[in-house]
Design a protein around this motif. Structure first.
Motif, PDB file in Angstrom:
ATOM      1  N   GLU A  90       1.020  -1.165   0.002  1.00  0.00           N
ATOM      2  CA  GLU A  90      -0.069  -0.008   0.047  1.00  0.00           C
ATOM      3  C   GLU A  90       1.003   1.358  -0.027  1.00  0.00           C
ATOM      4  O   GLU A  90       1.887   1.369   0.820  1.00  0.00           O
ATOM      5  CB  GLU A  90      -1.025   0.044   1.133  1.00  0.00           C
ATOM      6  CG  GLU A  90      -1.841   1.266   1.344  1.00  0.00           C
ATOM      7  CD  GLU A  90      -2.393   1.335   2.766  1.00  0.00           C
ATOM      8  OE1 GLU A  90      -3.240   2.111   2.751  1.00  0.00           O
ATOM      9  OE2 GLU A  90      -2.186   0.576   3.667  1.00  0.00           O
ATOM     10  N   CYS A  91       0.662   2.192  -0.860  1.00  0.00           N
ATOM     11  CA  CYS A  91       1.441   3.394  -1.004  1.00  0.00           C
ATOM     12  C   CYS A  91       0.884   4.492  -0.029  1.00  0.00           C
ATOM     13  O   CYS A  91      -0.352   4.544   0.130  1.00  0.00           O
ATOM     14  CB  CYS A  91       1.211   4.103  -2.402  1.00  0.00           C
ATOM     15  SG  CYS A  91       1.989   5.743  -2.516  1.00  0.00           S
ATOM     16  N   ILE A  92       1.774   4.967   1.106  1.00  0.00           N
ATOM     17  CA  ILE A  92       1.282   5.695   2.277  1.00  0.00           C
ATOM     18  C   ILE A  92       1.515   6.943   2.014  1.00  0.00           C
ATOM     19  O   ILE A  92       1.302   7.999   2.858  1.00  0.00           O
ATOM     20  CB  ILE A  92       1.396   4.913   3.574  1.00  0.00           C
ATOM     21  CG1 ILE A  92       3.264   4.731   3.516  1.00  0.00           C
ATOM     22  CG2 ILE A  92       1.021   3.836   3.774  1.00  0.00           C
ATOM     23  CD1 ILE A  92       3.613   4.237   4.827  1.00  0.00           C
ATOM     24  N   SER A  93       2.473   7.472   1.308  1.00  0.00           N
ATOM     25  CA  SER A  93       2.923   8.866   1.058  1.00  0.00           C
ATOM     26  C   SER A  93       3.733   9.087  -0.115  1.00  0.00           C
ATOM     27  O   SER A  93       4.461   8.273  -0.620  1.00  0.00           O
ATOM     28  CB  SER A  93       3.724   9.267   2.138  1.00  0.00           C
ATOM     29  OG  SER A  93       5.098   8.866   2.148  1.00  0.00           O
ATOM     30  N   ASP A 111      12.461   4.671  11.688  1.00  0.00           N
ATOM     31  CA  ASP A 111      11.821   5.978  11.819  1.00  0.00           C
ATOM     32  C   ASP A 111      11.968   6.902  10.840  1.00  0.00           C
ATOM     33  O   ASP A 111      11.476   7.987  10.683  1.00  0.00           O
ATOM     34  CB  ASP A 111      12.063   6.286  13.264  1.00  0.00           C
ATOM     35  CG  ASP A 111      13.373   6.698  13.761  1.00  0.00           C
ATOM     36  OD1 ASP A 111      14.419   6.088  12.842  1.00  0.00           O
ATOM     37  OD2 ASP A 111      13.824   7.203  14.686  1.00  0.00           O
ATOM     38  N   LYS A 112      13.298   6.871   9.981  1.00  0.00           N
ATOM     39  CA  LYS A 112      13.734   7.686   8.927  1.00  0.00           C
ATOM     40  C   LYS A 112      14.329   7.046   7.741  1.00  0.00           C
ATOM     41  O   LYS A 112      14.689   6.019   7.990  1.00  0.00           O
ATOM     42  CB  LYS A 112      14.890   8.508   9.803  1.00  0.00           C
ATOM     43  CG  LYS A 112      14.381   9.383  10.869  1.00  0.00           C
ATOM     44  CD  LYS A 112      15.730  10.241  11.289  1.00  0.00           C
ATOM     45  CE  LYS A 112      15.126  11.257  12.444  1.00  0.00           C
ATOM     46  NZ  LYS A 112      16.533  11.868  13.003  1.00  0.00           N
ATOM     47  N   THR A 128       7.237   7.946  10.544  1.00  0.00           N
ATOM     48  CA  THR A 128       6.370   7.920  11.665  1.00  0.00           C
ATOM     49  C   THR A 128       5.153   9.215  11.026  1.00  0.00           C
ATOM     50  O   THR A 128       4.192   9.255  11.615  1.00  0.00           O
ATOM     51  CB  THR A 128       6.722   8.075  12.916  1.00  0.00           C
ATOM     52  OG1 THR A 128       7.734   9.224  12.826  1.00  0.00           O
ATOM     53  CG2 THR A 128       7.548   6.937  13.571  1.00  0.00           C
ATOM     54  N   GLU A 129       5.814  10.109  10.558  1.00  0.00           N
ATOM     55  CA  GLU A 129       5.033  11.274   9.985  1.00  0.00           C
ATOM     56  C   GLU A 129       5.285  11.253   8.398  1.00  0.00           C
ATOM     57  O   GLU A 129       6.014  11.929   8.079  1.00  0.00           O
ATOM     58  CB  GLU A 129       5.478  12.612  10.624  1.00  0.00           C
ATOM     59  CG  GLU A 129       5.274  12.773  12.208  1.00  0.00           C
ATOM     60  CD  GLU A 129       5.889  13.875  12.717  1.00  0.00           C
ATOM     61  OE1 GLU A 129       5.632  14.831  11.893  1.00  0.00           O
ATOM     62  OE2 GLU A 129       6.564  13.880  13.567  1.00  0.00           O
ATOM     63  N   PRO A 130       4.490  10.359   7.869  1.00  0.00           N
ATOM     64  CA  PRO A 130       4.742  10.071   6.413  1.00  0.00           C
ATOM     65  C   PRO A 130       4.519  11.442   5.277  1.00  0.00           C
ATOM     66  O   PRO A 130       4.867  11.071   4.424  1.00  0.00           O
ATOM     67  CB  PRO A 130       3.803   9.038   5.964  1.00  0.00           C
ATOM     68  CG  PRO A 130       2.632   9.292   7.088  1.00  0.00           C
ATOM     69  CD  PRO A 130       3.378   9.703   8.379  1.00  0.00           C
ATOM     70  N   GLN A 131       3.893  12.594   5.894  1.00  0.00           N
ATOM     71  CA  GLN A 131       3.778  13.602   5.033  1.00  0.00           C
ATOM     72  C   GLN A 131       4.884  14.847   5.475  1.00  0.00           C
ATOM     73  O   GLN A 131       4.687  15.836   4.757  1.00  0.00           O
ATOM     74  CB  GLN A 131       2.356  14.068   5.150  1.00  0.00           C
ATOM     75  CG  GLN A 131       1.327  13.097   4.863  1.00  0.00           C
ATOM     76  CD  GLN A 131       1.499  12.391   3.229  1.00  0.00           C
ATOM     77  OE1 GLN A 131       1.665  13.046   2.504  1.00  0.00           O
ATOM     78  NE2 GLN A 131       0.902  11.335   3.356  1.00  0.00           N
TER      79      GLN A 131
END
Length: 403
Positions: A90-93, A111-112, A128-131
């Protein structure tokens, strides 16, 4: 090509192909086409405020996370695309990057993402913050060709076109711990040895494979590939530019692929003696594009052949032997054959690495050539003057009787 557990991914042009190569049952191929991604990111400005310049959709670099839960790629359109692989792909960002990427790696903590680019910068992007936008971590004065992390994520290792390997603290990248200096040409590949966390493998356009204590910058071993390449060593102008290094913790085996040479060279790391022992050459009928180890020691080779794009070799009595009847190999080969059109643009393509070599100048030869040119010019000028002088004399003699 990338392997992580049962997962395999390969990319050609702008298309990603991924599947579980060791999973039986129905078709599990995942295909992602970068050409179908919305182009909105291209119409925006980059993070530094400058307008983006349009590129192709070709995939430039990609990698799995250590667990295989995440997969990231970057393309020529300066997009960083992240996927979750479980329970299904699944593409998440989709994020934009400042420059075209040369290499990327995911931290052990997952995490990075660290992304190295052609301008010599390394940016980090949050998982963790994909945007979230990227953060500049460090910069080189020349193109960064590869980026790696120590197994504990404490150090960022970067290799550049100017023969240097830099070791920086991850938490404070401006703090340079050491430089690993010794290569005579660009450093094409680096690999932090997973089960020997103080050791680093590097390869270069100078045709050497080197082993380092990277924290101190000390070189502990150097192997000249021309000395172990068998019959090819008779070609005095042959360059052994390493394009891929793969490592298997089980046995400490190292597989090396060289640019435009249809062979894979296998070494074994002796961590106690701190050296590499040459073990085997796997000859190919076509140019090899990529090589990767499975955890158990099987070697997958992606090659420039539409009929047999993949080769699988399995260790047996200390030697790797082909296993053409392997079910996983047959399934993955079919996937690649069915999508071979995405690889056709790379068949017979010029070497990416040939443009990275330093231009060499022979000052003595150039001086002698210029000196000879000056002498010829002076000689010609003298002849022209003599010719003009003789013509003038004759003219005067002809005109004298009429005076």
């Amino acid at each position: 090509m990338a392997l992580r557990g049962p997962l395999m991914a390969a990319a050609g042009g702008g298309r990603l192909l991924a599947a579980r190569c060791r999973e039986h049952g129905e078709d599990n191929l995942f295909v992602y086409d970068c050409t179908s991604v919305e182009k909105k990111a291209l119409e925006d400005k980059r993070q530094d405020g400058q307008p983006t310049d349009k590129g192709s959709d070709d995939i430039l670099a990609f990698a799995f996370s250590p667990s295989g839960d995440y997969f990231v790629l970057t393309d020529d359109n300066k997009r960083l695309i992240m996927f979750r692989t479980k329970p299904s792909w699944e593409c998440i960002s989709i994020r934009s990057v400042n420059r075209r990427c040369t290499s990327l790696v995911i931290t052990a903590a997952e995490d990075k993402i660290l992304v190295a680019d052609k301008s010599g910068d390394v940016y980090s992007y949050s998982i963790t913050e994909p945007q979230a936008e990227g953060k500049l971590e460090l910069g080189h004065l020349s193109m960064v060709l590869d980026v790696a992390l120590s197994p504990d994520d404490r150090y960022i290792l970067t290799a550049d076109r100017d023969e240097k390997i830099r070791v920086s603290l991850t938490k404070a990248p401006y703090n340079i711990v050491s430089y690993c200096l010794g290569h005579k040409e660009f450093v094409s590949r680096i690999l932090a040895v997973p089960n020997y966390p103080d050791l680093l493998l590097s390869a270069s356009g100078d045709g050497t494979l080197r082993l380092w204590h990277y924290k101190s910058g000390d070189e502990v071993y150097c192997c000249h590939l021309s000395s172990v390449c068998g019959p090819d060593a008779t070609k005095t102008d042959q360059k052994y530019t390493v394009t891929r290094i793969a490592y298997c913790c089980q046995g400490g085996y190292v597989a090396v692929l060289c640019d435009c040479i249809p062979a894979v060279y296998i070494f074994q790391l002796d961590a106690v003696a701190q050296q590499l022992a040459y073990r085997q050459q796997i000859s190919l009928k076509h140019k090899g594009w990529d090589v990767a180890f499975e955890e158990a020691g099987d070697i997958w080779i992606l090659q420039e052949d539409s009929e047999a794009p993949l080769q699988l070799y399995r260790p047996c009595d200390g030697q790797w032997k082909p296993v053409p009847d392997d079910e996983g190999l047959q399934r993955m080969s079919k996937y690649l054959r069915d999508n071979w059109t995405v690889f056709e643009g790379f068949v017979g393509a010029e070497s990416y690495y040939s443009s990275l070599y330093k231009a060499s100048f022979d000052d003595t030869a150039m001086y002698l050539q210029r000196k000879e040119e000056r002498l010829q010019q002076q000689k010609k000028k003298k002849q022209d003057l003599q010719h003009g002088s003789n013509g003038q004399t004759k003219k005067i003699k002809i005109e004298e009787p009429s005076l």
